[in-house]
Design a protein around this motif. Structure first.
Motif, mmCIF file in Angstrom:
data_model
loop_
_atom_site.group_PDB
_atom_site.id
_atom_site.type_symbol
_atom_site.label_atom_id
_atom_site.label_comp_id
_atom_site.label_asym_id
_atom_site.label_seq_id
_atom_site.Cartn_x
_atom_site.Cartn_y
_atom_site.Cartn_z
ATOM 1 N N ALA A 186 26.941 -0.186 24.261
ATOM 2 C CA ALA A 186 26.307 0.003 23.129
ATOM 3 C C ALA A 186 26.121 1.774 23.137
ATOM 4 O O ALA A 186 25.733 2.173 24.193
ATOM 5 N N VAL A 187 26.108 2.434 22.083
ATOM 6 C CA VAL A 187 26.153 3.614 22.031
ATOM 7 C C VAL A 187 24.804 4.266 21.814
ATOM 8 O O VAL A 187 24.225 3.797 20.977
ATOM 9 N N ILE A 188 24.157 5.390 22.353
ATOM 10 C CA ILE A 188 22.726 5.690 21.983
ATOM 11 C C ILE A 188 23.200 7.463 21.587
ATOM 12 O O ILE A 188 23.847 8.202 22.475
ATOM 13 N N GLU A 189 22.584 7.710 20.445
ATOM 14 C CA GLU A 189 22.857 9.128 20.347
ATOM 15 C C GLU A 189 21.311 9.600 20.162
ATOM 16 O O GLU A 189 20.548 9.100 19.728
ATOM 17 N N LEU A 190 21.355 10.848 20.562
ATOM 18 C CA LEU A 190 20.004 11.679 20.794
ATOM 19 C C LEU A 190 20.004 12.714 19.712
ATOM 20 O O LEU A 190 21.074 13.393 19.603
ATOM 21 N N ALA A 233 20.736 3.554 18.038
ATOM 22 C CA ALA A 233 21.473 2.837 18.855
ATOM 23 C C ALA A 233 22.557 1.989 17.794
ATOM 24 O O ALA A 233 22.274 1.857 16.756
ATOM 25 N N THR A 234 23.922 2.037 18.463
ATOM 26 C CA THR A 234 24.873 1.553 17.662
ATOM 27 C C THR A 234 25.671 0.530 18.472
ATOM 28 O O THR A 234 25.895 0.822 19.682
ATOM 29 N N LEU A 259 20.066 -5.842 11.759
ATOM 30 C CA LEU A 259 18.632 -5.495 12.232
ATOM 31 C C LEU A 259 18.718 -5.000 13.657
ATOM 32 O O LEU A 259 17.926 -5.357 14.255
ATOM 33 N N MET A 260 19.746 -4.152 13.736
ATOM 34 C CA MET A 260 19.959 -3.849 15.269
ATOM 35 C C MET A 260 18.748 -2.923 15.512
ATOM 36 O O MET A 260 18.254 -2.268 15.038
ATOM 37 N N SER A 264 27.106 -1.627 14.255
ATOM 38 C CA SER A 264 25.837 -1.631 13.493
ATOM 39 C C SER A 264 24.930 -0.612 14.081
ATOM 40 O O SER A 264 24.580 -0.649 15.215
ATOM 41 N N THR A 265 24.487 0.357 13.205
ATOM 42 C CA THR A 265 23.469 1.297 13.668
ATOM 43 C C THR A 265 22.155 1.017 13.341
ATOM 44 O O THR A 265 21.790 0.441 12.204
#
Length: 531
Positions: free
Chosen positions: A376-380, A426-427, A344-345, A432-433
């Motif tokens: 942690a990776v943030i994708e836009l 966020a991953t 439940l990221m 976990s994404t």
């Protein structure tokens, strides 16, 4: 070499050969058995075609470590016209350690069970190219098997399809699945460049019940660059502890032209029942997931964890782009200590997004509240408005950045202007994404007055940077790399100028400085470091 024969049909090629009017004559049409090698069934011309249909069990069998035996250009499960079912129980069985066998340009349709199955440990390195499974020979109408292809029982390293149109297989029109990949030890198989659920053009639906199922503890298989569209149920199902499989660069819902809407009947990709560590897309290898009659991607139960959803183009699905169950947008919890599908990221929160027309760049920053935010990776993504929820979908992938130890992140990139919507995922460091976050409207950058109000020089700089804001006090100065990594921060200056001597701390390149003043204004400026 076996060419221009009927194996199973009567002399007309339109019905099975029978004894006493009702009993099929033979169990299997052709067997390559017991280390047989370099035999060929069929060929590349119509004159070499065999009709291998109407047999009680298999049309053709590979068994007993046989290898390098091509099966080329045959009708297996249909009559001599290529239009009507003349079923075997299963078209082709590849079993018993058979390896390196090419199966090319056959019609494997109309069979009672599978068009083909490739099974058991030791059955490695077989290839399938140019075959039709579930349609007629023209690839236009349905002549279904129960299922097109089964890969299971521990088989490995088989390649289904390829990178050119001539290598494309079509798995469409089958009563149940187009492709099934199953069983522990079934690994390292490649499904690439195929049409699954469409006709030969890739633009008209010829549905299977479902496209591809990846189930029962199989792992590390790759599904890449296929059209998986038009199926009655889901496009791809990951189920029963399937782990570490890779799904990249597919059209899931669009046709082969990338724009024709032939969505699957429910969800594009379903991840369920203990499936973990699977990768859906990637930075530069994203899927296009659109036009489904439900959500784009669903992650469904508490034992389904650490699945990475990255770099995809997700749009015009009837419900959410990414739905981490329970259904509908989740609410972030403080500290992200809750448990559930994909942990439940928590999704990121966008705090500010500004477009600067002078350099055609957008600057976005925000926060992520999670237990271990650092790295942690943030994708836009650009977002499209949704009439029911304000969370995505993420139509165009803009890029990625990472969080610092406090959960702060910054993104600096192109591909968007003021007035457009953006969203983000966020991953976690464990993979976990999250769902897409709430959409945010990009605003125009600071006014010309404000831009002139704060000075950043010299630009380019070599070893120091000077910041001046006459008439206001500087409250915070932060410097980032263009990929969002913070390299400097100074707070509480309470003066209208600041000089930062960075010497050799910064390498040559492009950096972004964010300046906050005591009256609440924000300026973002790009500067170059030249060594």
């Amino acid at each position: 070499m076996l060419v221009n024969n009927f194996f199973g049909p009567d002399s007309t090629g339109l019905d099975a050969f029978r004894i006493g009017g009702d009993s099929l004559l033979q169990s299997n049409g052709i067997e390559f058995n017991t280390v047989s090698k370099h035999n060929r069934l069929g060929g590349y011309t119509a004159a070499e075609r065999n009709i291998v249909s109407g047999n009680r069990v298999y049309g053709m069998v590979y068994y007993g470590n046989c290898s390098y035996n091509p099966v080329v250009g045959n009708y297996i499960g249909v009559d001599v016209t290529g239009n009507n079912a003349l079923p075997n129980a299963t078209g082709i069985c590849v079993d018993g350690g058979s390896n390196h066998n090419p199966i090319v340009n056959n019609v494997l349709s109309g069979n009672y069970s599978y068009g083909i199955f490739i099974v058991t440990t030791g059955t490695y390195y077989n290839t399938m190219t140019g075959n039709i499974l579930g349609l007629n020979a023209a690839g236009t109408d349905t002549v279904p098997n129960d299922a097109g292809l089964l890969i299971g029982g521990g088989t490995k390293y088989n390649t289904i399809g390829g990178t050119t149109p001539s290598e494309r297989n079509i798995f469409s029109g089958n009563r149940f699945g187009g492709i099934e990949i199953a069983d522990q030890g079934t690994s390292f198989n490649m499904i690439s460049g195929n049409y699954i659920g469409t006709d030969i053009t890739g633009l008209q639906a010829r549905p299977n019940l479902y496209g591809i199922s990846v189930i029962s503890e199989c792992s590390q298989n790759t599904i890449d660059d296929n059209v998986i569209s038009g199926n009655l149920h889901y496009g791809i199902l990951l189920f029963e502890n399937a782990d570490s499989n890779i799904i990249t660069r597919n059209y899931i819902g669009p046709g082969a032209d990338s724009t024709t809407a032939i969505g699957n009947g429910t969800v594009g990709v379903v991840i369920w029942n203990g499936c973990s560590y699977n990768q859906i897309g990637g930075d530069g290898t994203g899927n296009v997931i659109a036009y489904q009659d439900s959500c784009g991607i669903a992650v469904k139960d508490n034992s389904t964890l650490f699945n990475t959803i990255s770099g995809n183009s997700v749009y015009e699905n009837s419900l959410m782009g990414i739905d981490i169950f329970p259904e509908g947008p989740n609410t972030n919890d403080a500290g992200d200590s809750d448990n559930g599908p994909n942990e439940l990221m928590n999704y990121p929160v966008i705090s500010h997004a500004a477009y600067n027309s002078a350099d055609d760049m957008v600057w976005v920053y925000g926060t992520l509240d999670t237990e271990t935010p650092e790295n942690a990776v943030i994708e836009l993504f650009t977002a499209i408005p949704d009439s029911t929820v304000n969370h995505g979908e993420g139509e165009k992938y803009l890029g990625r950045t990472t969080c610092d130890a406090s959960g702060n992140w910054m993104f600096f990139g192109s591909g968007i202007t003021d007035g457009m919507l953006i969203t983000a995922t966020a991953t976690s460091v464990s993979g976990s994404t999250s769902e897409f976050c709430e959409n945010y409207t990009v605003i125009a950058s600071v006014s010309e007055y404000e831009a002139n109000f704060v000075s950043v020089f010299p630009n380019p700089a070599s070893d120091h940077l000077y910041i001046s804001a006459p008439g206001a006090a500087l409250n915070n100065v932060s410097v980032f790399t263009v990929d969002g990594r913070k390299v400097f921060e100074q707070t509480g200056m309470n003066e209208n100028s600041f000089e930062w001597s960075f010497g050799n701390e910064l390498q040559g390149g492009v950096y972004v400085v964010r300046i906050l003043t005591d009256d609440g204004r924000v300026l973002v400026s790009k500067f170059d470091v030249v060594k």
